[in-house]
Write an enzyme that holds these catalytic residues in place. Structure first.
Site, PDB file in Angstrom:
ATOM      1  N   HIS A  44       0.841  -1.186   0.000  1.00 45.24           N
ATOM      2  CA  HIS A  44       0.000   0.000   0.000  1.00 45.24           C
ATOM      3  C   HIS A  44       0.883   1.245   0.000  1.00 45.24           C
ATOM      4  CE1 HIS A  44      -3.910  -2.030   1.641  1.00 45.24           C
ATOM      5  NE2 HIS A  44      -3.432  -2.608   0.554  1.00 45.24           N
ATOM      6  N   GLU A  46       1.241   3.772   2.077  1.00 42.50           N
ATOM      7  CA  GLU A  46       1.952   4.068   3.315  1.00 42.50           C
ATOM      8  C   GLU A  46       3.140   3.123   3.502  1.00 42.50           C
ATOM      9  OE1 GLU A  46      -2.511   4.705   4.267  1.00 42.50           O
ATOM     10  OE2 GLU A  46      -1.274   3.553   2.870  1.00 42.50           O
ATOM     11  N   ARG A 186     -11.424   1.659 -20.439  1.00 40.28           N
ATOM     12  CA  ARG A 186     -11.431   0.237 -20.095  1.00 40.28           C
ATOM     13  C   ARG A 186     -10.422  -0.052 -18.987  1.00 40.28           C
ATOM     14  NH1 ARG A 186     -11.364  -2.754 -26.057  1.00 40.28           N
ATOM     15  NH2 ARG A 186     -13.401  -1.974 -26.792  1.00 40.28           N
ATOM     16  N   THR A 198     -24.618  -6.430 -29.507  1.00 39.56           N
ATOM     17  CA  THR A 198     -23.322  -5.868 -29.890  1.00 39.56           C
ATOM     18  C   THR A 198     -22.338  -6.982 -30.201  1.00 39.56           C
ATOM     19  OG1 THR A 198     -23.673  -3.864 -28.584  1.00 39.56           O
ATOM     20  CG2 THR A 198     -21.392  -4.441 -29.089  1.00 39.56           C
ATOM     21  N   GLY A 311     -25.015  -1.078 -27.420  1.00 37.43           N
ATOM     22  CA  GLY A 311     -25.847  -0.489 -28.444  1.00 37.43           C
ATOM     23  C   GLY A 311     -26.912   0.428 -27.875  1.00 37.43           C
ATOM     24  N   THR A 313     -30.162   0.194 -27.545  1.00 34.81           N
ATOM     25  CA  THR A 313     -31.228  -0.323 -26.687  1.00 34.81           C
ATOM     26  C   THR A 313     -30.768  -0.442 -25.236  1.00 34.81           C
ATOM     27  OG1 THR A 313     -32.263  -1.522 -28.515  1.00 34.81           O
ATOM     28  CG2 THR A 313     -32.818  -2.241 -26.288  1.00 34.81           C
TER      29      THR A 313
END
Length: 383
Positions: A44, A46, A186, A198, A311, A313
């Protein structure tokens, strides 16, 4: 603290499902060490900053009697997970003061890290630059405050608001600079979601490609696990779809299709279809997957930020349900005409007061295209 925030941003594309965190250590007013969290399972912020400080102390580069202040962008963790507790590490290192940007909404922490510090006699100040800190981790915050991930909807259109020709052809509306920019969306996401239509129309892979990701740690980012989620209410996905080759893909269908599928059970006890993990939800009023249920499942699975590439819809259904936090629209300087397919497919409101309103946060040019980033304004009565 501003430097700590800049450090935290270095993990923007690599830390999920963990939050992005930065840390700066100051001795008698002079910065002597810094660290940031890069990847789940690794040190991490720290811990990395304290390791650098220890190196300086061992080489007599820092006065061992100096007063140490730690600036951290998120409340230090009070519990040990895959890595040790940062709050206890700061105590053990003899830090005198901790300045934090925001408290951690994680239910196992949520003030407990600060309590550990105070109990050890460490002076604690904050929050400081909280707004900037919250912008770094919108998904981490929303997941623990609302039980839902932060949802981005990516759309691409021509200047007349069209996304595909009448015959369905849509590749490519935007240019290479815009498509490379999508890689960043992404890369910062825990999951990429699309609809089965799609997949049928475009056969996308929906992966992060290091060669197209022009950021630090691009190679590492491309290796981070991201779920590819295909909403396929009735399991109509083609057996040769590219996404089925990705071990991180999940198919989501309605419960009737789930029960009727002749799938197998995976090692984790999940059902599979065509060798791919299978989830289900109750059917909504339209007989399709319930979007709210899908997002809750993704939050429970540890997904902080979710990107929809889909898409008209599915995009329209998301907007109608007001499940979108942020919209990113790529606009190409092209025209398709009135018979081309529109950007969103959802019912028009009966009056102007019910329009979905957006607050534009950013507009910039990418090659020949424009990118507009906007957040969804609360519906009337929700403010």
């Amino acid at each position: 603290m501003a430097q700590a925030l800049r450090l935290a941003e270095k993990g923007l594309y690599t830390t999920q499902p963990n939050p992005r965190v930065g840390c700066v250590l100051v001795c008698d007013g002079v910065q002597v060490a810094e660290g940031y969290h890069l990847k789940d399972g690794q040190g991490h912020a720290e811990a990395n900053a304290l390791a650098e400080l220890e190196h300086h102390l061992a080489n007599a580069e820092v006065n061992t009697e100096a007063s140490i202040t730690a600036y951290v962008t998120l409340e230090p963790c009070s519990f040990q997970g895959r890595t040790p507790s940062c709050a206890h590490a700061l105590v053990n290192a003899g830090v005198d003061r901790v300045v934090y940007a925001m408290t951690d909404p994680h239910p196992d922490n949520r003030g407990k890290g600060l309590d550990v510090l105070r109990a050890a006699g460490i002076k604690v100040d904050g929050p400081l630059m909280e707004t900037s800190a919250r912008l770094l981790n919108p998904g981490h915050i929303k997941k623990f405050e609302q039980g839902l991930p932060y949802v981005r909807l990516k759309l691409a259109m021509t200047l007349d608001g069209k996304t595909a020709l009448k015959n369905g052809e849509s590749q490519w509306i935007t240019g290479p600079d815009a498509r490379k920019d999508v890689q960043k969306l992404r890369a910062r996401s825990s999951a990429i979601v699309t609809g089965v239509q799609t997949v049928i129309d475009d056969d996308p892979q929906l992966t992060v490609r290091a060669d197209d990701l022009n950021v630090d740690f691009a190679d590492l980012s491309a290796t981070v696990k991201r779920e590819i989620v295909v909403l396929d209410s009735n399991l109509n996905i083609p057996a040769d779809a590219s996404v089925l080759k990705n071990p991180n893909t999940i198919l989501v269908c309605v419960d009737q299709a789930y029960q009727a599928s002749a799938g197998e059970t995976t090692e984790t006890g999940e059902k599979s279809f065509l060798g791919t993990r299978l989830w289900y939800t109750e059917a909504n009023a339209d007989g399709r997957v319930d979007l709210h249920s899908v997002l809750r499942q993704l939050a429970k699975a540890g997904c902080n930020e979710v990107l929809f590439e889909c898409g008209a819809t599915l995009a329209g259904a998301l907007m109608s349900a007001r499940l979108v936090d942020e919209v990113i629209v790529y606009m190409a300087p092209k025209l398709m005409g009135n018979e081309a397919k529109s950007l969103l497919n959802f019912a028009s409101p009966d009056n102007m007061r019910d329009l979905v309103e957006l607050e534009i946060k950013d507009i910039r040019q990418l090659g020949k295209d424009l990118r507009v980033t906007a957040q969804i304004s609360p519906a009337v009565g929700e403010e």
